[in-house]
Design an enzyme around this catalytic site. Structure first.
Site, PDB file in Angstrom:
ATOM      1  N   TYR A 120       2.773  -7.239  -4.260  1.00 49.39           N
ATOM      2  CA  TYR A 120       2.732  -8.689  -4.447  1.00 49.39           C
ATOM      3  C   TYR A 120       4.058  -9.339  -4.013  1.00 49.39           C
ATOM      4  O   TYR A 120       4.125 -10.032  -3.024  1.00 49.39           O
ATOM      5  CB  TYR A 120       2.486  -9.054  -5.923  1.00 49.39           C
ATOM      6  N   SER A 121       5.124  -9.105  -4.812  1.00 47.65           N
ATOM      7  CA  SER A 121       6.389  -9.817  -4.603  1.00 47.65           C
ATOM      8  C   SER A 121       7.027  -9.470  -3.270  1.00 47.65           C
ATOM      9  O   SER A 121       6.837  -8.374  -2.746  1.00 47.65           O
ATOM     10  CB  SER A 121       7.397  -9.439  -5.699  1.00 47.65           C
ATOM     11  N   SER A 153       6.383  -0.610  -8.369  1.00 47.09           N
ATOM     12  CA  SER A 153       6.473   0.603  -9.177  1.00 47.09           C
ATOM     13  C   SER A 153       5.477   1.616  -8.635  1.00 47.09           C
ATOM     14  O   SER A 153       4.382   1.245  -8.231  1.00 47.09           O
ATOM     15  CB  SER A 153       6.112   0.306 -10.634  1.00 47.09           C
ATOM     16  N   GLU A 236      -4.067  -8.034 -15.815  1.00 50.38           N
ATOM     17  CA  GLU A 236      -2.799  -7.332 -16.026  1.00 50.38           C
ATOM     18  C   GLU A 236      -2.141  -7.792 -17.322  1.00 50.38           C
ATOM     19  O   GLU A 236      -1.686  -6.994 -18.122  1.00 50.38           O
ATOM     20  CB  GLU A 236      -1.877  -7.602 -14.834  1.00 50.38           C
TER      21      GLU A 236
END
Lengths: 395, 366
Positions: A120-121, A153, A236
């Site tokens: 995502y980021s 992660s 999430e």
């Protein structure tokens, strides 16, 4: 099937199959061979995702009946049931994926054969996630992906990543994003561990150069990625527990206890410090009381605003506890490392507190969310909301 | 042991809320605070009618038999409306002290009256204003069967309106609780000017005032009363904090500057988010303390936590509320200052936050 028949069936199955002998997992990102074997059994017996349709490993059960199964699994500490509530990636795949993709990945995700990560980021899109600049360009039946992701992660062990990428630059920023399952095991994907402020490497950078993804692995349709993302983020948040960590060394009672630390430092009689100590202790206690009240409210069917406050509360707790530890140690906090465990704890916690106050949305973004969603305060005007993304200022 | 069900509790809170919205609104409060007594006798009578004055009094003495949980909830409503009435002085402090005294005669003699709205109050601390054994500056001396009081008690709520004064005094190296009737010779009552105009604080000077001791009750009974009173005060603070925050958030949605509602600015929005956390903390702390105290087990830690957490939260929220409103809240006509005045008062009555923080640590063995 009645509740009682179901309960009998699941009990009998667990009694016959569950030995409660799984070794502990090495880390949270990978599933060992013993776990995988067990999860495969659970999926095969259709206990993993009971609310799901039968064609996708489920049993079409009601929430109430699914909970019966989950309770039986929990009672004997067997993992694997209730993944239709907890497996963020599988839920997203089921909800938005094509049949081709579901057939290829769903079962493997549930059995732990397929590991996942989040793409995502980006370096230029943190708080403003809709500002991503990783591009996916159509090329026949595939998309070609180029860009850079960060704060990922488990990227090193992941088989697939849930990716958001820009597929249209001529529409406003939220309207030109698409959501993919990108294979991580291909030449165009390079994972580099990111050395963090704590000197650990929990996160990775992911460099994507001409990586390819099949159009069958596009979720929710072209340019509909923002909506898919919102749903995935909601899942999430609903499954994310309190992810905040304590000191590096687990099981060291004194290090976890500010009172003991104050006593050890010979400062438990200092009246100024006692005031500080009481305040800092109260933050954690009050947060626990808030959570208990929210739970009780929820059980009675009344929703509570408290849940959205937990992250903000936890940020304060962690920063304040770290500050107090440092104050208790005084010059001792100049030291560091294994030989000085108290200092190492204080120093580590001081830096790791930012994991909570920045990660998963900064405290400042969290305050916006609380202000707007809980208190219904009006949103700030967004100057980039309606113009083509191509014209949005970046830097 | 309280026999209230959750429904009873909610219904009572709802009745009190409606009554206060109807007859205890800001205009009524401002009228009441300008009168000598500081409260509206008609509103007090209606509260008595609802049973509020005898909420924590045993049904054997005509009360409702509620416990700390019911009390805290009602005090949230009182706090939200900034109720000016002898509820805290009489219905909480005096009722709790008499109940804790173990003096059956005194209970029979006094509690039914209190439940019917007769006003009593508790004189505890001297000029030091500490609400601790150290702070007591009234002494009792026995002459045969009678006791006589000398000294000073201050910060006494509704001392002028009270029919009955319950005075904590030093006696025989310990403490006793003494009943003094209104108008007893040698008792001098001075009303003190108070920063919170909705309070009535008095100073009592005792010059050889005849008094009746309640049984053999000593500081233990005072301590028991203080815990219930602290829970009630915490409820008042939590309720007031919530209401003044709601008012402020509402204002931020309607006040327009720079062509936008000021609540759309992060400068205001972020303050509001932080204050919401404070308000939730206060509510959780107050309710938890009430539950612990009602449970009959060890409640010190919970009570002292609520005492300072609610005081700090209310003070912070009421103070920031004025800042967030801007100029309008710098006027006398705006209600925000009434909340700040009450928050500052509540943070001193029965001891200030630093004292409660110290007790909190001690309660957890630190």
């Amino acid at each position: 099937m009645t509740d009682e028949e179901l309960r009998t069936e699941v009990r009998a199955w667990l009694a016959a199959n569950w030995k409660n002998d799984l070794p502990a997992r090495a880390d949270q990102w990978t599933v060992g061979p013993e776990q995988r074997a067990w999860l495969a059994k659970v999926v095969e017996a259709r206990w993993a995702v009971n609310r799901w349709p039968s064609e996708w490993c489920g049993r079409d059960l009601s929430d109430a009946q699914a909970k019966i199964i989950e309770r039986e699994f929990a009672a004997v500490k067997a993992p694997g049931a209730g993944q239709d509530r907890t497996h963020l990636y599988a839920i997203t795949a089921l909800t938005f994926g094509t049949d081709v993709m579901k057939a290829a990945l769903l079962k493997g995700m549930l059995t732990g054969e397929i590991n996942m990560c989040l793409l995502y980021s980006e370096p230029g899109a943190g708080s403003d996630l809709a500002g991503i600049r990783t591009r996916a360009t159509r090329d026949g039946e595939e998309f070609v992906v180029n860009g850079q992701k960060v704060w990922t992660s488990g990227a090193a062990t992941a088989d697939y990543g849930m990716l958001i990428a820009r597929t249209d630059w001529d529409v406003p920023k939220h309207n030109g994003i698409s959501f993919f399952f990108l294979s991580m095991k291909q030449p165009g994907v390079e994972v580099r561990p990111l050395r963090q402020v704590t000197d650990e490497s929990h996160f990775n950078e992911v460099f994507i150069t001409d990586a390819r993804v099949s159009a069958d692995f596009l979720l929710g349709g072209l340019n509909n990625g923002w909506r898919v993302l919102q749903t995935a983020l909601a899942y999430e948040r609903s499954v994310m527990g309190d992810g905040a960590r304590g000191p590096r060394r687990a099981g060291d009672g004194a290090a976890n206890d500010l009172v003991a630390l104050a006593r050890e430092a010979g400062k438990l009689d200092d009246p100024v410090l006692r005031q500080d100590l009481a305040k800092v202790l109260s933050y954690r206690r009050l947060n626990a009381l808030n959570n208990a009240r929210a739970k009780a409210d929820l059980a009675q069917g009344t929703s509570s605003s408290i849940m959205s406050l937990g992250k903000l509360a936890m940020s304060r707790i962690l920063h304040e506890e770290a500050r107090l530890r440092t104050a208790l140690l005084g010059a001792g906090s100049l030291l560091d490392g294994e030989a000085f465990p108290r200092a190492d704890d204080a120093n580590f916690l001081t830096l790791n507190a930012y994991f909570t106050s920045i990660g998963g949305g900064t405290d400042q973004i969290q305050r916006n969310i609380i202000g707007e969603r809980v208190l219904s305060l009006p949103k700030e005007p967004e100057i980039d909301r309606t113009i083509p993304f191509r014209d949005v200022r970046a830097g | 042991m309280s026999t209230f069900t959750a429904e009873d509790r909610a219904a009572m809170a709802e009745s009190v809320r409606r009554l206060l919205a109807d007859k205890g609104d800001e205009a009524a409060l401002r009228r009441a605070m300008e009168t000598p007594s500081g409260y509206d006798a008609a509103l007090w009578a209606e509260l008595v009618e609802l049973g509020v004055a005898g909420l924590i009094i045993d049904p054997a003495y005509d009360g409702l038999g509620g416990g700390p949980v019911e009390l805290e909830l009602i005090m949230e409503e009182a706090g939200a409306a900034l109720l000016a009435a002898p509820l805290f002085a009489s219905g909480v402090m005096a009722a709790a002290l008499i109940s804790a005294s173990g003096d059956e005669g005194a209970k029979e003699r006094l509690l039914p009256g209190l439940a019917r709205g007769r006003i009593a109050t508790v004189a505890l601390t001297g000029d030091a204003g500490t609400w601790t054994p150290d702070g007591v500056t009234v002494g009792a001396h026995s002459h045969g069967a009678r006791a006589f009081l000398d000294g000073t008690a201050s910060f006494v709520l509704h001392g002028a309106a009270a029919d009955v004064l319950l005075v904590v005094a030093r006696v025989d190296g310990g403490f006793g609780i003494f009943e003094v009737a209104k108008g007893t010779p040698g008792l001098e009552i001075t009303t003190l000017p108070s920063f919170d105009r909705t309070l009535r604080l008095t100073k009592l000077d005792f010059h050889h005032v005849p008094a009746t001791r309640l049984g053999i009750a000593g500081w233990d009974a005072v301590e028991a009363m203080l815990k219930i009173a602290l829970v009630a005060l915490a409820g008042e603070q939590a309720g007031g904090a919530r209401r003044v925050l709601d008012m402020t958030v509402q204002y931020a949605k309607t006040r327009i500057q720079f062509g936008r509602a000021i609540g759309s600015f992060q400068a205001i929005k972020h303050m509001a988010a932080d204050l919401l956390l404070e308000a939730e903390n206060a509510t959780s702390a107050a309710r938890h303390a009430a539950q612990q105290l009602a449970g009959g087990g060890e409640a010190d830690e919970a009570v002292y936590l609520a005492a300072f957490a609610c005081a700090d939260a209310y003070s912070k929220i009421a103070a920031d509320a004025i800042q967030m409103h801007g100029g309008i809240a710098f006027t006398w006509a705006h209600p925000a200052h009434l909340y700040l005045r009450r928050a500052r008062a509540d943070a001193q009555l029965l001891g200030a936050p630093p004292y409660h923080r110290e007790r909190y640590l001690q309660a957890m063995g630190a």
